[in-house]
Design a protein around this motif. Structure first.
Motif, PDB file in Angstrom:
ATOM      1  N   THR A 105      36.200   1.452  30.575  1.00  0.00           N
ATOM      2  CA  THR A 105      35.055   1.060  31.402  1.00  0.00           C
ATOM      3  C   THR A 105      33.771   1.737  30.940  1.00  0.00           C
ATOM      4  OG1 THR A 105      36.478   0.685  33.328  1.00  0.00           O
ATOM      5  CG2 THR A 105      34.135   1.031  33.754  1.00  0.00           C
ATOM      6  N   PHE A 106      33.846   3.036  30.639  1.00  0.00           N
ATOM      7  CA  PHE A 106      32.641   3.732  30.191  1.00  0.00           C
ATOM      8  C   PHE A 106      32.168   3.217  28.838  1.00  0.00           C
ATOM      9  CE2 PHE A 106      33.907   7.311  33.148  1.00  0.00           C
ATOM     10  CZ  PHE A 106      32.852   7.075  34.012  1.00  0.00           C
ATOM     11  N   ALA A 107      33.094   2.837  27.982  1.00  0.00           N
ATOM     12  CA  ALA A 107      32.705   2.252  26.695  1.00  0.00           C
ATOM     13  C   ALA A 107      31.940   0.947  26.910  1.00  0.00           C
ATOM     14  CB  ALA A 107      33.947   2.011  25.834  1.00  0.00           C
ATOM     15  N   ILE A 152      48.671   4.005  40.276  1.00  0.00           N
ATOM     16  CA  ILE A 152      49.118   2.778  39.621  1.00  0.00           C
ATOM     17  C   ILE A 152      49.413   3.081  38.153  1.00  0.00           C
ATOM     18  CG2 ILE A 152      48.441   0.454  38.901  1.00  0.00           C
ATOM     19  CD1 ILE A 152      46.824   0.231  41.457  1.00  0.00           C
ATOM     20  N   ARG A 153      50.655   2.905  37.771  1.00  0.00           N
ATOM     21  CA  ARG A 153      51.072   3.217  36.405  1.00  0.00           C
ATOM     22  C   ARG A 153      50.423   2.249  35.411  1.00  0.00           C
ATOM     23  NH1 ARG A 153      57.389   3.683  35.564  1.00  0.00           N
ATOM     24  NH2 ARG A 153      56.980   5.300  37.158  1.00  0.00           N
ATOM     25  N   GLY A 154      49.920   2.800  34.303  1.00  0.00           N
ATOM     26  CA  GLY A 154      49.295   1.990  33.270  1.00  0.00           C
ATOM     27  C   GLY A 154      47.780   1.931  33.361  1.00  0.00           C
ATOM     28  N   SER A 155      47.216   2.577  34.391  1.00  0.00           N
ATOM     29  CA  SER A 155      45.759   2.532  34.581  1.00  0.00           C
ATOM     30  C   SER A 155      45.052   3.732  33.944  1.00  0.00           C
ATOM     31  CB  SER A 155      45.426   2.476  36.079  1.00  0.00           C
ATOM     32  OG  SER A 155      45.889   3.643  36.743  1.00  0.00           O
ATOM     33  N   GLU A 156      45.775   4.493  33.117  1.00  0.00           N
ATOM     34  CA  GLU A 156      45.205   5.715  32.541  1.00  0.00           C
ATOM     35  C   GLU A 156      44.004   5.441  31.641  1.00  0.00           C
ATOM     36  OE1 GLU A 156      48.380   4.791  32.090  1.00  0.00           O
ATOM     37  OE2 GLU A 156      49.448   6.043  33.542  1.00  0.00           O
ATOM     38  N   TYR A 157      43.982   4.255  31.012  1.00  0.00           N
ATOM     39  CA  TYR A 157      42.898   3.929  30.080  1.00  0.00           C
ATOM     40  C   TYR A 157      41.692   3.286  30.759  1.00  0.00           C
ATOM     41  CZ  TYR A 157      46.447   4.569  26.449  1.00  0.00           C
ATOM     42  OH  TYR A 157      47.408   5.082  25.635  1.00  0.00           O
ATOM     43  N   PHE A 158      41.815   2.967  32.031  1.00  0.00           N
ATOM     44  CA  PHE A 158      40.766   2.208  32.711  1.00  0.00           C
ATOM     45  C   PHE A 158      39.402   2.883  32.629  1.00  0.00           C
ATOM     46  CE2 PHE A 158      42.937  -0.877  35.870  1.00  0.00           C
ATOM     47  CZ  PHE A 158      43.780  -1.306  34.860  1.00  0.00           C
ATOM     48  N   THR A 159      39.347   4.167  32.945  1.00  0.00           N
ATOM     49  CA  THR A 159      38.061   4.872  32.996  1.00  0.00           C
ATOM     50  C   THR A 159      37.383   4.905  31.637  1.00  0.00           C
ATOM     51  OG1 THR A 159      38.871   6.268  34.796  1.00  0.00           O
ATOM     52  CG2 THR A 159      36.910   7.016  33.647  1.00  0.00           C
ATOM     53  N   SER A 213      37.903  -2.080  22.908  1.00  0.00           N
ATOM     54  CA  SER A 213      36.603  -2.061  23.591  1.00  0.00           C
ATOM     55  C   SER A 213      35.679  -3.145  23.053  1.00  0.00           C
ATOM     56  CB  SER A 213      35.939  -0.689  23.427  1.00  0.00           C
ATOM     57  OG  SER A 213      36.726   0.329  23.983  1.00  0.00           O
ATOM     58  N   LEU A 214      35.651  -3.296  21.738  1.00  0.00           N
ATOM     59  CA  LEU A 214      34.794  -4.312  21.122  1.00  0.00           C
ATOM     60  C   LEU A 214      35.263  -5.720  21.474  1.00  0.00           C
ATOM     61  CD1 LEU A 214      34.175  -2.732  17.584  1.00  0.00           C
ATOM     62  CD2 LEU A 214      32.569  -2.893  19.491  1.00  0.00           C
ATOM     63  N   TRP A 220      40.459   9.769  24.502  1.00  0.00           N
ATOM     64  CA  TRP A 220      41.328   8.661  24.116  1.00  0.00           C
ATOM     65  C   TRP A 220      40.788   7.875  22.917  1.00  0.00           C
ATOM     66  CZ3 TRP A 220      46.012   8.317  26.248  1.00  0.00           C
ATOM     67  CH2 TRP A 220      46.233   8.900  27.501  1.00  0.00           C
ATOM     68  N   ILE A 221      39.661   8.275  22.382  1.00  0.00           N
ATOM     69  CA  ILE A 221      39.023   7.464  21.347  1.00  0.00           C
ATOM     70  C   ILE A 221      39.807   7.511  20.042  1.00  0.00           C
ATOM     71  CG2 ILE A 221      36.990   7.248  19.871  1.00  0.00           C
ATOM     72  CD1 ILE A 221      35.262   7.898  22.169  1.00  0.00           C
ATOM     73  N   ASP A 222      40.227   6.336  19.575  1.00  0.00           N
ATOM     74  CA  ASP A 222      40.842   6.157  18.256  1.00  0.00           C
ATOM     75  C   ASP A 222      40.519   4.732  17.827  1.00  0.00           C
ATOM     76  OD1 ASP A 222      42.531   4.522  19.727  1.00  0.00           O
ATOM     77  OD2 ASP A 222      44.182   5.965  19.739  1.00  0.00           O
TER      78      ASP A 222
END
Length: 401
Positions: free
Chosen positions: A373-375, A363-370, A309-310, A300-302
């Motif tokens: 979080t790791f970032a 839960i819809r919309g939580s695709e970016y959570f992981t 993240s920052l 997902w990194i862009d």
């Protein structure tokens, strides 16, 4: 993957953990980032292990790491210093966790346009510091015992709050409105049950050790009691992690409870038990951070991901600065520890495991959570590494190990 190759990699990881520990003792540079980088190299970079394969095991391996490390942290706490520092730690964790959760949620909701409950959910996941990161690091530092106790309690309480709040929010989102009082009742109930049962289990186990501490396999017997206590307390609705911390505190301060229990042997938790548990902690902790690194995904990194993240990192740092500032203002004796307290903001085990739960609950919309979080885990551990290095240079010897 070939079995021989798996054991080869495992051996290299353990060696890296050992030399990382030696490197920390010499330079005060944390080995956490080294272990994370090894995991990233083995997983996302070389592609030897797919993050999706590891995700189902995160909760189990993460929980085991939390149990092992909190038990050691409890045994290393002096009960007199614990009672003295509990108020300060409670204030710091309430300020840091609550303000972090609300501030992160406000940014995600009002700036990023996320749903409010979804924003609060990620805020709770990222709002806690990590006991499995903080406790081993500060135990190896030459700082005051009071400071070690303060930061240990804060990180342990923070993990527990994050778990309870995240699960409560997931229930609210998936089941609908369940009332504003429910999360607060859950938190109070969870802590109460954990403290009472952890205390009872600890005192009971001291009586058991009075008869078996000198026998072979006493450590494995005690480890079995630790795992049983965690499972039983969690089953009864309490915080298993908090119960294990209390259990460890009772065993680590056995000399203070011996008279109360009419036990003549004042050193029930002997050097053998502590030695073996120290080795177990090293083993679990080393593989845990490599495991976290292997779970990182760069899919997902862009630019938008990096900027988000920052921004989240900046909020976490500012809130930590404010929380420590208020705590030091109310407890002026902590002024000399301000820099170290500010740098102890790493996210880790709890955040990594909790980030996987919303997707599991569909839960819809939580695709970016992981990925977010790791970032944050990597960035906050980098900040901690710098802070520990600076603190180590300023205060080379102030008690401790």
């Amino acid at each position: 993957m070939d079995v021989a190759f798996v054991f080869l990699i495992a051996g290299i990881i353990i060696m890296a953990g050992f030399f990382g520990n030696v490197f920390f003792e010499k330079t005060k540079i944390s080995d956490v980032l080294l272990l994370l980088c090894i995991g990233i190299f083995l997983g996302p970079v070389l592609g030897l292990i797919e993050p999706q394969i590891l995700a189902p095991f995160a909760e189990y391996f993460g929980t085991l790491a939390l149990i092992i490390i909190l038990f050691e942290g409890g045994m290393d706490m002096d009960i007199d210093k614990l009672l003295k520092e509990f108020g300060t730690a409670s204030l710091l964790v309430l300020l840091s966790f609550t303000i972090s959760t609300v501030s992160l949620a406000c940014f995600l909701h009002f700036v990023r346009g996320w749903d409010l409950l979804l924003s609060l959910l990620l805020g709770a996941i990222l709002g806690c510091t990590s006991a499995p990161v903080v406790i081993p690091i500060i135990n190896k530092m030459g700082i005051k015992e009071e400071t070690k106790t303060l930061l240990s309690i804060e990180s342990a309480l923070s993990d527990v709050l994050a778990v309870i709040c995240t699960i409560s929010l997931i229930e609210i989102i998936t089941l609908g409105y369940i009332g504003i009082k429910t999360p607060f009742r859950t938190i109070f109930s969870s802590f109460s049950i954990a403290i009472v049962l952890g205390l009872v289990a600890g005192l009971f186990w001291l009586k058991i050790l009075n008869h078996f501490s000198a026998r072979k396999y006493a450590y494995m017997f005690t480890l079995a009691a630790v795992l049983t206590t965690f499972g039983a307390v969690s089953f009864l609705g309490g915080s298993g992690a908090m119960a294990i911390l209390v259990f460890g505190i009772i065993l680590g301060n056995s000399h203070d409870f011996s008279k109360f229990l009419k036990i003549k042997n004042t050193s029930l938790v002997n050097s053998t038990i502590k030695f073996f548990h120290g080795e177990m902690t090293f083993f679990i902790r080393t593989f845990f951070f490599v495991y976290i690194g292997m779970m990182v995904s760069f899919s997902w990194i862009d630019l938008d991901f990096v900027l988000c993240s920052l921004a989240l990192l900046l909020i976490i740092v500012v809130v930590r600065y404010m929380s420590v500032g208020v705590t030091v203002a109310l407890y002026p004796e902590k002024k000399n520890d301000r820099g170290l307290m500010m740098s102890m903001l790493p996210r880790g085990l709890a955040s990594a495991v909790l980030a996987t739960l919303p997707a599991s609950a569909n839960i819809r919309g939580s695709e970016y959570f992981t990925d977010l979080t790791f970032a944050i885990i990597i960035f906050t551990n980098l900040i901690m590494t710098v802070g520990v290095f600076v603190a180590g240079k300023k205060e080379p010897t102030k008690g401790g190990h």
